[in-house]
Design a protein around this motif. Structure first.
Motif, short mmCIF file in Angstrom:
data_model
loop_
_atom_site.label_atom_id
_atom_site.label_comp_id
_atom_site.label_asym_id
_atom_site.label_seq_id
_atom_site.Cartn_x
_atom_site.Cartn_y
_atom_site.Cartn_z
N ARG A 208 11.15 5.64 17.20
CA ARG A 208 11.92 5.34 15.76
C ARG A 208 10.80 4.81 14.42
O ARG A 208 10.86 5.08 13.55
N ARG A 209 9.57 4.09 15.24
CA ARG A 209 8.69 3.69 14.23
C ARG A 209 7.81 4.89 13.57
O ARG A 209 7.47 4.78 12.38
N SER A 210 7.68 5.88 14.12
CA SER A 210 7.00 7.01 13.86
C SER A 210 7.76 8.00 12.85
O SER A 210 7.31 8.79 12.24
N LEU A 211 8.99 7.84 12.77
CA LEU A 211 9.90 8.51 11.93
C LEU A 211 9.48 8.16 10.32
O LEU A 211 9.26 7.02 10.15
N PRO A 212 9.78 9.28 9.62
CA PRO A 212 9.76 8.88 7.98
C PRO A 212 10.90 8.07 7.56
O PRO A 212 12.15 8.20 7.67
N ASP A 213 10.38 6.94 6.94
CA ASP A 213 11.37 5.99 6.22
C ASP A 213 12.46 5.54 7.12
O ASP A 213 13.68 5.47 6.62
N PRO A 214 12.27 5.03 8.33
CA PRO A 214 13.15 4.33 9.29
C PRO A 214 13.98 3.21 8.43
O PRO A 214 15.33 2.95 8.77
N GLU A 215 13.17 2.44 7.48
CA GLU A 215 13.98 1.35 6.78
C GLU A 215 15.03 1.72 5.93
O GLU A 215 16.17 1.13 6.13
N SER A 216 15.05 2.72 5.37
CA SER A 216 16.14 3.42 4.57
C SER A 216 17.17 3.62 5.24
O SER A 216 18.47 3.42 4.78
N GLU A 217 17.03 4.37 6.42
CA GLU A 217 18.02 4.76 7.17
C GLU A 217 19.05 3.60 7.74
O GLU A 217 20.18 3.36 7.53
N PHE A 218 18.29 2.30 8.11
CA PHE A 218 18.92 1.31 8.47
C PHE A 218 19.61 0.51 7.36
O PHE A 218 20.84 0.03 7.62
N LEU A 219 18.74 0.34 6.28
CA LEU A 219 19.49 -0.44 5.01
C LEU A 219 20.62 0.39 4.35
O LEU A 219 21.58 -0.35 3.99
N GLY A 220 20.71 1.54 4.47
CA GLY A 220 21.83 2.38 4.02
C GLY A 220 23.18 2.10 4.72
O GLY A 220 24.12 1.74 3.92
N ALA A 221 22.91 1.93 6.32
CA ALA A 221 24.06 1.53 6.78
C ALA A 221 24.38 -0.10 6.79
O ALA A 221 25.73 -0.46 6.55
N ALA A 222 23.54 -0.79 6.62
CA ALA A 222 23.50 -2.27 6.48
C ALA A 222 24.41 -2.61 5.08
O ALA A 222 25.29 -3.43 5.12
N ARG A 223 23.95 -1.93 4.15
CA ARG A 223 24.50 -2.27 2.81
C ARG A 223 25.86 -1.72 2.91
O ARG A 223 26.90 -2.54 2.16
N SER A 224 26.23 -0.67 3.42
CA SER A 224 27.47 0.06 3.36
C SER A 224 28.62 -0.88 4.15
O SER A 224 29.53 -1.12 3.74
N LEU A 225 27.92 -1.47 5.44
CA LEU A 225 28.72 -2.44 6.01
C LEU A 225 29.20 -3.65 5.49
O LEU A 225 30.43 -3.97 5.40
N LEU A 226 28.24 -4.33 4.67
CA LEU A 226 28.51 -5.37 3.78
C LEU A 226 29.64 -5.14 2.65
O LEU A 226 30.36 -5.90 2.38
N ARG A 227 29.39 -3.83 1.91
CA ARG A 227 30.34 -3.59 1.29
C ARG A 227 31.95 -3.35 1.77
O ARG A 227 32.78 -3.98 1.01
#
Length: 319
Positions: A208-227
């Motif tokens: 997963r570290r080798s994937l393009p932009d894994p941080e955005s994938e994770f944060l998109g889910a985290a932020r929606s959970l917080l909402r």
């Protein structure tokens, strides 16, 4: 179209009987051909994958079909530009149940997966026979959160800051350190972690570290959970109005979702069965799989139809 790294791990769940299908979206743990029991779909949490279920999936598959899916942005399913929010993943889960499983299911969701399962049960109740919520993401108004967890998610919520924090964290620590850090956060006693599951998680984290932009994938889910958690009235309404049978399992030493949040959720809907696991953390299905199965299997039996009242009574007594 974004191409994936050629080093994609294969057969991560094979030691536990899981067979990857549909390009890694689905991990099938099988089940008896003659079973009339509703299939079980396992839904992982934030940052998780199908590996979160290998401690209990083989035992569940002895009596019913059991499948786990990796939601977009997690596990073996890169988002590839898709929205990774909990609402979009609830819609994807609905399509998965309709198109892949083909019949109503029992959803077993941990953490964010519990939230996604609740959202689907509210929107498409005809697809859900029952819900087992294992330390689901829940609001906990008025309670003091774990300081480390609160600070981390506060940073995740801020645009650009969250990306910077996560990028620095991923570059500073090795895959092994990051996986062991997650274990330390999610287990009350990290020594209970299964070594083989940890090694499989490290292999997955490296890919997963080798994937393009894994941080955005994770944060998109985290932020929606917080909402969703901030919109507490609607989330409370979903739990209060839910008509499907629910089993709520929660560790008493969960740092991410305190047990007080689970007790509050259970008060919203007194029809829910509950099981509070003493001394367990946020992922009891990995930390104490036999304890989870001791509550989950009788409850599942109670959903299968006539002739299972003894199992249902046992689940009530345990909860």
């Amino acid at each position: 179209m974004t191409s994936l790294p050629s080093t994609r791990p294969v057969a991560l769940a094979s030691p536990w009987g899981g067979v990857e299908r549909a390009g890694g979206l689905l991990v099938d743990f099988g089940g008896p051909e003659a079973s009339s029991a509703p299939p079980v779909v396992l839904v992982h949490g934030l940052g998780g994958s199908h590996l979160n279920w290998v401690g209990i999936a083989p035992a569940l598959a002895e009596h019913r079909r059991v499948v786990a899916l990796d939601l977009p942005g997690f596990g073996l399913t890169p988002a590839l530009g898709r929205d990774t929010s909990v609402n979009h993943n609830a819609a994807l889960l609905s399509r998965f149940v309709h198109e892949v499983v083909g019949e109503p299911v029992v959803l077993v969701g941990n953490s964010m997966g519990g939230m996604v399962s609740l959202l689907l049960a509210d929107r498409r109740p005809e697809q859900v026979v029952g819900l087992a919520l294992v330390d689901p993401a829940l609001p906990n108004p008025g309670a003091r959160p774990d300081p480390q967890v609160a600070a981390t998610f506060a940073l995740y919520a801020v645009p650009r800051v969250g990306e910077l924090v996560l990028t620095r964290y991923n570059s500073r620590f090795s895959d092994r350190q990051r996986v062991l850090g997650t274990v330390a956060l999610c287990f009350a006693d990290p020594s209970r972690a299964d070594r083989d599951v940890v090694e499989a998680g490290i292999e997955l984290a490296a890919w997963r570290r080798s994937l393009p932009d894994p941080e955005s994938e994770f944060l998109g889910a985290a932020r929606s959970l917080l909402r969703v958690l901030r919109g507490r009235r609607e989330y409370d309404r979903i739990m209060r109005d839910l008509r499907a049978p629910v089993l709520l399992i929660h560790g008493t030493r969960d740092r991410l979702v305190p047990v007080s949040a689970a007790r509050r959720a259970a008060r919203l809907n007194p029809t829910w069965r509950t099981a509070y696991l003493d001394g367990m953390g946020h992922t009891p299905q990995l930390e104490a799989p036999e304890d989870v199965l001791g509550h989950l299997q009788p409850w599942l039996d109670s959903l299968d139809g006539p002739g299972t009242s003894d199992s249902a009574d046992a689940a009530d007594a345990a909860g």
